[in-house]
Design an enzyme around this catalytic site. Structure first.
Site, short mmCIF file in Angstrom:
data_model
loop_
_atom_site.label_atom_id
_atom_site.label_comp_id
_atom_site.label_asym_id
_atom_site.label_seq_id
_atom_site.Cartn_x
_atom_site.Cartn_y
_atom_site.Cartn_z
N TYR A 141 0.83 -1.21 0.00
CA TYR A 141 0.00 0.00 0.00
C TYR A 141 0.86 1.26 0.00
CZ TYR A 141 -4.69 -1.92 0.88
OH TYR A 141 -5.90 -2.55 0.77
N LYS A 186 2.91 -15.37 2.31
CA LYS A 186 3.07 -16.08 1.04
C LYS A 186 4.57 -16.36 0.90
CE LYS A 186 1.52 -17.67 -2.94
NZ LYS A 186 0.62 -18.84 -3.05
N ASP A 219 -3.21 -18.21 0.31
CA ASP A 219 -4.24 -18.87 -0.50
C ASP A 219 -4.94 -19.97 0.30
OD1 ASP A 219 -1.78 -20.18 -0.55
OD2 ASP A 219 -1.87 -20.74 -2.66
N ASP A 243 -6.52 -6.90 4.06
CA ASP A 243 -7.64 -6.23 3.39
C ASP A 243 -8.55 -7.27 2.75
OD1 ASP A 243 -9.14 -4.08 2.23
OD2 ASP A 243 -8.15 -4.55 0.33
N ASP A 247 -12.59 -8.85 4.18
CA ASP A 247 -13.85 -8.82 3.41
C ASP A 247 -14.42 -10.23 3.33
OD1 ASP A 247 -13.72 -6.06 2.89
OD2 ASP A 247 -14.41 -6.33 0.82
C1 IPM Z 1 -10.45 -1.05 3.96
C2 IPM Z 1 -10.66 -0.43 2.61
C3 IPM Z 1 -9.47 0.49 2.28
C4 IPM Z 1 -8.22 -0.38 2.26
C5 IPM Z 1 -9.61 1.28 0.96
C6 IPM Z 1 -10.85 2.13 0.96
C7 IPM Z 1 -8.39 2.12 0.71
O1 IPM Z 1 -10.83 -1.41 1.63
O2 IPM Z 1 -10.33 -0.30 4.93
O3 IPM Z 1 -10.43 -2.27 4.05
O4 IPM Z 1 -7.92 -1.01 1.24
O5 IPM Z 1 -7.53 -0.41 3.26
MG MG Z 2 -10.96 -3.36 2.45
#
Ligand code: IPM
Ligand code: MG
Length: 353
Positions: A141, A186, A219, A243, A247
């Protein structure tokens, strides 16, 4: 106690869910005899439109002076041209980096009544209680980026110090829970991951001998999160993997709209945000689920203000509201009438004792 809380509502549904979280914090202040001062600042696309940059100087100054920062979400189609020079997300990344909040804590709590909202089978979900510690201010990042007509590059770098401090946060957290830590990397491909693994093995063995350490390739971890989620306690991983995996993990809870996060560093100020995005498709319609933002406010009370009882009261109010059948559209079953963002907030506030 007195505290200055900076609110960064941001874009999309951000303002709606932050309004709910603010009402909850105001109720907590009234109930428990605290004084919270709120200051609102701009971040993201709205800030680009208003002043030409995603994180105005005044927001930085306020956030640095605050006891804690509560953020909604940033981004939206209006600002998502891949060739744009200025993007809303840059504001969020700059804020995380400026505040030095390198540890992003994302607990995945399952509300039993919402098991039906998850695409996974109830027997796989039984007993899930995990927490991801995501490294937040390093890795790909923040590495050097370059782009020309024929190629592009994003550099991924980690130092020993960056790995040590995040693994310490994770191991300390695990020692207060079930004592299990899973480090995700990884290492079969990436040099940064080989360093990550060496440092983690050494640090856990020497500083946290009581912790049971497991190592997974990312993975495989993505698969294990769906096949045996209840076996995880604390997961620690680098920025990008964290990240993606969080999700994925949110689907265990049934909705991104339920999950909070806390980003902390060595200082006292922390940054709190729901893990969901700005959901531009439903923005302004009063449909957003405020639970993630309100649960983030609970984490703020606990981590930045040291108000454990108040945090627990907010978390219980969310669980009770959900337990009693209060549902926004994202978690409502077929045939159930969903509540608006404000009505869901009312249900939580009513149960705040
Ligand atoms: C998160 C989001 C952010 C990230 C984006 C909006 C930059 O996806 O907080 O998980 O990738 O960190
Ligand atoms: Mg995110």
């Amino acid at each position: 106690m007195e505290a200055l809380i900076v609110l960064l509502p941001g874009d999309g549904i951000g303002p709606e869910v932050i309004a709910g979280a603010r009402r909850v914090l105001e109720r907590v202040a009234g109930r428990f005899g605290h004084r919270f001062d709120f200051r609102e600042e701009m971040i993201g696309g709205g800030a680009i439109d208003a002043v030409g940059e995603p994180l105005p100087e005044s927001a930085i100054v306020s956030c640095k002076a605050a006891d804690a920062v509560l953020l909604g979400a940033v981004g939206g189609p209006k600002w998502s041209d891949p060739n744009a020079k200025i993007r809303p997300e840059q504001g969020l990344l700059e804020l995380r980096s400026t505040l030095g909040v390198y540890a992003n804590i994302r607990p995945v709590t399952i509300y039993p009544e919402l098991a039906g909202a998850s695409p996974l089978k109830p027997e796989i979900l039984a007993g899930v209680d995990l927490l991801v510690v995501r490294e937040l201010t390093g890795g790909i990042y923040f590495g050097e980026k370059s782009r020309d007509d024929r190629s592009a590059s994003d550099l991924c770098t980690y130092t020993v110090e960056e790995i040590e401090r995040i693994v310490r946060v994770a191991a300390r957290t695990a020692s207060k829970r079930r004592g299990k830590l899973c480090s995700v990397d990884k290492a079969n491909v990436l040099e940064t991951s080989r360093l990550w693994r060496d440092v983690t093995d050494r640090l856990v063995a020497s500083e946290f001998p009581g912790i049971e350490l497991e190592t997974l390739l990312v993975d495989a971890a993505a698969m294990h999160l769906l096949s045996r989620p209840a076996e995880f306690d604390v997961i620690v991983t680098e920025n990008m993997f964290g990240d993606i995996l969080t999700d994925e993990a949110s689907m265990l809870a049934g909705s991104l709209g339920m999950l909070p996060s806390a980003s902390i560093g060595d200082g006292k100020a922390g940054l709190y945000e729901p893990i969901h995005g700005s959901a531009p498709d439903i923005a302004g319609a009063g449909l957003a689920n405020p639970c993630a933002a309100i649960a983030s406010a609970a984490m703020l009370l606990r981590h930045s203000l040291g108000l454990d009882a108040e945090a627990a009261a907010v978390e219980k109010a969310i669980a009770d509201a959900v337990g009693d059948g209060a549902r926004t559209a994202d978690i409502a079953a077929e045939g159930e009438t969903p509540l608006s963002t404000a009505a869901m907030t009312d249900e939580i506030i009513r149960r705040l004792s």
